[in-house]
Design an enzyme around this catalytic site. Structure first.
Site, PDB file in Angstrom:
ATOM      1  N   GLU A  98       7.815  -0.655   4.088  1.00  0.00           N
ATOM      2  CA  GLU A  98       8.333  -1.880   3.453  1.00  0.00           C
ATOM      3  C   GLU A  98       8.292  -3.051   4.445  1.00  0.00           C
ATOM      4  OE1 GLU A  98      12.241  -0.519   2.161  1.00  0.00           O
ATOM      5  OE2 GLU A  98      11.400  -0.043   0.206  1.00  0.00           O
TER       6      GLU A  98
ATOM      7  N   HIS B 215      10.520  -3.812   8.899  1.00  0.00           N
ATOM      8  CA  HIS B 215      11.029  -3.875   7.535  1.00  0.00           C
ATOM      9  C   HIS B 215      11.369  -5.324   7.195  1.00  0.00           C
ATOM     10  CE1 HIS B 215      13.954  -3.231   4.255  1.00  0.00           C
ATOM     11  NE2 HIS B 215      13.384  -2.038   4.081  1.00  0.00           N
TER      12      HIS B 215
ATOM     13  N   GLU C 215       8.641  -6.969  -1.617  1.00  0.00           N
ATOM     14  CA  GLU C 215       9.880  -6.498  -2.240  1.00  0.00           C
ATOM     15  C   GLU C 215      10.723  -7.663  -2.743  1.00  0.00           C
ATOM     16  OE1 GLU C 215      13.917  -3.970  -1.138  1.00  0.00           O
ATOM     17  OE2 GLU C 215      12.177  -3.851   0.202  1.00  0.00           O
TER      18      GLU C 215
ATOM     19  N   GLY D 176      21.138  -0.375  11.795  1.00  0.00           N
ATOM     20  CA  GLY D 176      19.710  -0.259  11.513  1.00  0.00           C
ATOM     21  C   GLY D 176      19.237  -1.187  10.419  1.00  0.00           C
TER      22      GLY D 176
ATOM     23  N   CYS E 206      13.904  -7.952  -2.903  1.00  0.00           N
ATOM     24  CA  CYS E 206      14.993  -8.278  -1.973  1.00  0.00           C
ATOM     25  C   CYS E 206      14.500  -9.134  -0.809  1.00  0.00           C
ATOM     26  CB  CYS E 206      15.645  -7.002  -1.448  1.00  0.00           C
ATOM     27  SG  CYS E 206      16.710  -6.170  -2.651  1.00  0.00           S
TER      28      CYS E 206
ATOM     29  N   HIS F  34      23.549   2.780   7.283  1.00  0.00           N
ATOM     30  CA  HIS F  34      23.826   1.602   6.449  1.00  0.00           C
ATOM     31  C   HIS F  34      25.327   1.323   6.314  1.00  0.00           C
ATOM     32  CE1 HIS F  34      19.643   2.162   5.365  1.00  0.00           C
ATOM     33  NE2 HIS F  34      19.632   1.116   4.568  1.00  0.00           N
TER      34      HIS F  34
ATOM     35  N   CYS G 100      18.544  -1.553  -5.202  1.00  0.00           N
ATOM     36  CA  CYS G 100      19.000  -2.697  -4.411  1.00  0.00           C
ATOM     37  C   CYS G 100      18.643  -4.030  -5.053  1.00  0.00           C
ATOM     38  CB  CYS G 100      18.432  -2.620  -3.002  1.00  0.00           C
ATOM     39  SG  CYS G 100      16.636  -2.446  -2.925  1.00  0.00           S
TER      40      CYS G 100
END
Length: 651
Positions: free
Chosen positions: A321, A269, A337, A208, A339, A159, A414
């Site tokens: 996710e 994801h 989610e 990623g 986000c 990340h 997040c």
């Protein structure tokens, strides 16, 4: 570049963009629409959107700042700066929560420059980041404190570029609002390092967790420095070569299984996919790459028509996710989610700007009032990470992400800072304008200052009512211009009047366009019909077969255990398909202007788990059902909830 020259560049860009919002295509970009500057849209505090934004400023944003200190995010940076000792706290990408909160603070300071607390947070945190930044521009507390030997070594999970992207987006917000030149300076130092390492003659690598692509595009838009845009495009061009390896869930999880221009379906994801798509649109319009834009629109078709929940939520699998198979949309196991809802809203805004197509504004509206709004409690200090469409009786929460109630914070936090940054920048998403007129895409109490001396005041009780009143407060030069108003895709009937006189105004491509030489004081009324809709799912959505969802206007409704008689099990309730469903108001629910009242039946759920042959349900006494907006569920008490309601058998 010297500090003085950098400051002059940023100030010039900010002046040209008039405190532009989160997305600001350059004049040369292939964009059909141009957003109004953030300061040109003001939300009325009596409208729902204005109240949400005030709640964000007064509750959510301070709550995020407090938790950054209490959860150790700020402490990590102090350790990286050599100012304290202690173990690293939280996730290895904990810096990103600091950056998102910084971005939110910068957007909010554009409306509240007198807020000394926010100003102090921005200045102090920026100074701390500068002290934690390494000599070459690198800035990441985890890989500085915990694993310096792994810097840039594990792109599939590190990340590092994701955190850099959120830092850059915070800097863009600070640059556009004038909140902090220093934050722009340190973000550019990091961005320059990325160009040096990953640019044309550098390492072939991708992250990623996509996010850096859209951040670099916006930094280019702020500064005019072309290498940032070129690097964003390079990251997109490199994706799909399997550079990230197989990993636990395979390359589809990272969207690294196929070149982005060739992909036919959304995968993996959900948040990563949606951030990647946002970056694709940004790069497409700035470089004129229609193959990228066409790919993004093709993937929108797949995502929205085969893999999106009725609330606008994305992601049906908890395990990774991720998106599921086509039509795999289980309501009780929905991940959805928060986000991902935010990323969808941002992606659809970019597609709307690029194409001018109303369907993207429709999707923004669906997400905003349902999938996104449900994630925040009425007090602004508790949040959902996942957003299911059903919570069963006896549900046992398996962890933080298996929502049964909103929590004040998360070990992977997040979502709350992401909520804060979207709400702080919300005025920047309502309207677009050019020399020919003003386009209004989202409705709420607001005023708009368009170029050419045009000002429009909008008053409405939307989304509770469909009447939208507009007044031409200032008309500009007296030359004809167009006021374009979106007619949502869910609306089958509407009326338009100007100065109290009905006019025939057919919607074209989702917008009513009213063109004339306007005079100050002229009123326009768009009245959208808002009958209750009983929505059914595609037959391939097995989990919703035999059920309906209730909707009115942009709002999806749900049933809660709190509104059922004592002893009634929500899973046994059926909707009477022959009885009307009507808008109503309950005195004991003063914060919900419109509930829906329907007739239901209680099925006899006795018998064995499985029965040979057809099982015939016996129904008991009819009961009155009250449905509340989905975004408000879980604020009164914990308990079962469902959006998809089984329909009673007839005959």
């Amino acid at each position: 570049m010297t500090q003085q020259k950098l400051s002059e560049t940023v100030q010039a860009a900010a002046g040209l963009q008039e405190a532009a919002g989160p997305v600001a295509p350059t004049p040369a970009a292939l964009s059909a629409l141009r957003p109004l500057g953030l300061g040109r849209v003001r939300l009325g505090e009596e409208g729902l959107l204005g109240r949400w934004r005030r709640r964000n400023a007064e509750d959510t944003l301070p709550h995020c700042v407090d938790n950054l200190h209490g959860s150790g995010n700020i402490g990590n940076l102090r350790t990286a700066a050599g100012e304290s000792e202690g173990e690293f706290a939280g996730m290895w990408f904990a810096d990103s929560d600091v950056h998102k909160t910084l971005e939110a603070a910068a957007w909010q300071l554009a409306a509240s420059p007198e807020d000394a607390g926010l100003r102090s947070f921005v200045d102090d945190t920026t100074a701390l980041l500068a002290r934690a930044q390494q000599a070459d521009g690198y800035l990441n507390s985890y890989f500085t404190v915990v694993a310096p030997q792994d810097r840039w070594a594990k792109p599939d999970w590190s990340h590092e570029l994701y955190c850099a992207g959120h830092l850059i987006q915070a800097a863009v917000a600070a640059g556009r609002t004038g909140a902090s030149d220093a934050l722009v300076t340190l973000a550019r130092r990091f961005a320059d390092l990325l160009v040096e390492r990953f640019g044309p003659d550098g390492v072939e690598e991708v992250c990623g967790h996509p996010e850096i692509e859209t951040a670099l595009a916006e930094l280019y838009r702020l500064t005019g420095h072309r290498p940032y845009l070129d690097l964003a495009r390079r990251f997109l061009d490199l994706r799909g070569r399997g550079l990230l390896g197989h990993g636990r869930f395979g390359p589809r999880y990272y969207q690294d299984h196929q070149p982005v221009r060739e992909v036919r379906e959304v995968t993996g994801h959900a948040v990563r996919q949606l951030y990647l798509l946002a970056g694709m649109v940004d790069v497409a319009v700035e470089t004129g790459d229609l193959s990228l834009l066409n790919a993004a629109e093709r993937l929108w078709e797949d995502a929205v028509h085969r893999r999106t929940y009725v609330t606008g939520a994305h992601g049906s699998r908890h395990r990774d996710e991720a998106y599921g198979d086509p039509y795999e949309l289980p309501p009780d196991r929905a991940y959805g989610e928060t986000c991902a809802a935010i990323a969808s809203f941002q992606w659809n805004w970019r597609l709307l700007l690029a194409t001018g197509r109303a369907r993207y504004a429709d999707e923004m509206e669906r997400v905003l009032y349902n999938a996104f709004a449900a994630a925040v409690s009425s007090d602004g200090r508790h949040f959902f990470y996942s957003n299911p469409l059903q919570v069963r009786t006896g549900h046992a929460s398996a962890g933080e992400e298996a929502a049964a109630r909103r929590l004040p914070w998360y070990s992977c936090a997040c979502c709350p800072p992401n909520i804060a940054r979207l709400m702080a920048s919300l005025p920047g998403y309502l309207a677009t304008a050019d020399d020919d007129g003003l386009w209004i895409h989202l409705y709420g109490d607001a005023s708009f200052d368009a170029p050419g001396g045009r000002r429009v005041e909008m008053r409405t009780a939307y989304p509770w009512q469909g009447r939208i009143e507009l007044e031409i407060a200032e008309a500009g030069t007296g030359q004809p211009w167009t006021l374009a108003l979106r007619v949502p895709g869910w609306c089958d009937a509407y009326t338009v009047s100007i100065g109290g006189e009905p006019v025939r105004a057919a919607a074209r491509d989702g917008y009513v366009r009213l063109t004339r030489a306007w005079t100050p004081g002229t009123t326009v009324v768009l009245d959208l019909g808002m009958p209750v809709r009983q929505v059914t799912a595609h037959p391939r959505v097995d989990a919703a077969r035999g059920c309906v969802a209730l909707a009115r206007g942009p709002l999806v409704y749900c049933l809660e255990q709190a509104d059922l008689p004592h002893g009634t099990v929500l899973e046994d309730v059926r909707l009477d398909p022959g009885a009307p469903v009507t808008p109503d108001h309950r005195e004991d629910l003063p914060d919900i202007p419109v509930v829906l009242t329907a007739t239901g039946l209680v099925a006899d759920a006795g018998g064995s788990l499985y029965t040979a042959g057809a099982r015939r349900e016996r129904t008991g006494t009819p009961l009155t059902l009250t449905a509340v907006p989905y975004f408000l569920w879980g604020n009164r008490s914990e308990g079962p909830m469902r959006v998809w309601i089984p329909v009673a058998a007839t005959g």
